[in-house]
Write an enzyme that holds these catalytic residues in place. Structure first.
Site, PDB file in Angstrom:
ATOM      1  N   ASP A  34      -2.404  -3.353  -6.079  1.00 58.64           N
ATOM      2  CA  ASP A  34      -3.851  -3.546  -6.117  1.00 58.64           C
ATOM      3  C   ASP A  34      -4.573  -2.258  -6.480  1.00 58.64           C
ATOM      4  O   ASP A  34      -4.636  -1.326  -5.685  1.00 58.64           O
ATOM      5  CB  ASP A  34      -4.326  -4.052  -4.760  1.00 58.64           C
ATOM      6  CG  ASP A  34      -5.790  -4.463  -4.776  1.00 58.64           C
ATOM      7  OD1 ASP A  34      -6.363  -4.562  -5.871  1.00 58.64           O
ATOM      8  OD2 ASP A  34      -6.354  -4.682  -3.699  1.00 58.64           O
ATOM      9  N   ASP A  42      -9.352  -4.006 -13.115  1.00 57.19           N
ATOM     10  CA  ASP A  42      -8.769  -4.361 -11.822  1.00 57.19           C
ATOM     11  C   ASP A  42      -7.519  -5.208 -12.012  1.00 57.19           C
ATOM     12  O   ASP A  42      -7.564  -6.257 -12.658  1.00 57.19           O
ATOM     13  CB  ASP A  42      -9.814  -5.120 -10.999  1.00 57.19           C
ATOM     14  CG  ASP A  42      -9.232  -5.702  -9.728  1.00 57.19           C
ATOM     15  OD1 ASP A  42      -8.497  -4.975  -9.032  1.00 57.19           O
ATOM     16  OD2 ASP A  42      -9.502  -6.871  -9.430  1.00 57.19           O
TER      17      ASP A  42
END
Length: 361
Positions: A102, A307
């Site tokens: 992440d 992201d």
């Protein structure tokens, strides 16, 4: 309300242990919905997977907006909504763990025994008592100060708490231990002693059993890349991601390696420094559709976040409508899938993109 663009982007086998490699290393990433995943669900169709990914991306984008608008000091990444799993080991006697890679989180955390309240996970929960190198960090230690929203526990230990926009949360102690990886370049285990991470004892909400926690690759001081970038030569990492339906190989996550070296067609863009430092902000100047350049109405400086946990791309509504009109005009053209290798260089504050065959990376 401010609006911002979002751009996308278990088997454990031990071999000879080695120290951190100054030339960098590579590990495999597995899409959680691929047939290579230990959590593959054969009952789900491709349509089911695409729909779930879209809803997960919408929730994640909304959570980013909340954090940016309110200048919150909380990490609000949607837990376990990322798509790619990474395997690593924790402790002196290395215990395999699996977490979501992440770039929208800093602190790596996993569930730990003894749990006050832990969600169900499909791999064994880490037990700190079996590791001789595990130790808690005192609340006055500089390492504790690197973690956002830290506090002092009852016996002076550093505590952390992470609240998510989905009303989920993880709480526990901040600790250090050896984190190890299976270097896919040579099959050797490469280890990083004294890595800061969160030992979660109280984890509630919508966490999924497919992972033991979150592996933080954000730009803040407690992320893995910020802690150990100098040890593998450069504060640089890259990934080339395969979609879930590719079965010929795994996606790659590389640390400290010049993946864009001597490659034709590499495009590099500067990062923009904004709050919070966790996120990687870029400037998307325009979108080209069939040769037509569609630009945003406002300044493009720092208007996007790249992201790894968001599958789809989100645009501000006014910009989206202009892009939609251009797409409809060009709808007769044949579309093709293009994969990119994405490289983050935290020292140069740049992100580079290059067309790539992920299977040959």
């Amino acid at each position: 309300m401010k609006e911002i663009v979002f751009f996308v982007g278990v088997l454990f086998q031990l071999s000879i242990l080695s120290l951190a490699d100054s030339n960098g290393f590579s590990i495999d990433l597995i899409h959680k919905d691929s047939t290579l995943s230990p959590f593959y669900n054969s009952s789900m169709t491709q349509s089911d997977i695409f729909i779930n990914a879209a809803f997960d991306s919408i929730s994640r984008a909304e959570s980013f907006s909340v954090n940016i608008d309110q200048n919150s000091d909380e990490t609000i990444t949607i837990p376990n909504r990322g798509s790619y799993l990474m395997a690593f080991f924790v402790g002196t006697v290395p215990r395999g763990s699996l977490a979501m890679a992440d770039t929208g989180s800093d602190l790596t955390w996993i569930q730990c025994l003894p749990c006050t309240k832990c969600y169900n996970q499909r791999i064994p929960i880490f037990d700190p008592r079996i590791s001789d190198t595990f130790h808690f960090i005192p609340c006055g230690d500089n390492s504790c100060k690197r973690v956002r929203r830290n506090s002092c526990g009852n016996v002076g230990e550093c505590r952390y708490v992470v609240h998510y926009a989905s009303n989920s949360s993880t709480q526990g102690a901040v600790a250090k231990d050896t984190i190890s990886f299976n270097n896919s370049y040579n099959g050797r285990i490469i280890k990083y002693p004294n890595t800061i991470f969160g030992c979660g004892y109280n984890n509630t909400g919508v966490f999924k059993p497919t992972g033991a926690g979150i592996f933080g690759l954000g730009g803040g001081p407690s992320s893995f890349i910020s802690q150990h970038g100098a040890e593998f030569g450069k504060r640089k990492f890259s990934y080339c991601l395969l979609p879930f339906y590719y079965e010929q190989g795994s996606s790659k996550l590389k640390f400290g390696v010049d993946t864009q070296k001597n490659r034709i067609g590499v495009l590099t863009t500067p990062m923009v420094s904004k709050f919070p430092s966790t996120y990687y902000y870029l400037s998307l100047v325009a979108v080209s559709i069939n040769g037509i350049m569609v630009r945003p109405d406002e300044s493009p400086v720092g208007n996007i976040i790249i992201d790894s946990g968001t599958t789809t791309t989100f645009l501000k509504t006014s910009w989206y409508k202009k892009v939609e009109a251009a797409v409809l005009e060009a709808i007769g053209n044949q579309s093709v899938a293009v994969f990119f290798n994405v490289e983050y260089d935290l020292d140069k504050r740049t992100v580079s993109f290059a067309k790539a065959n992920c299977l040959k990376e």
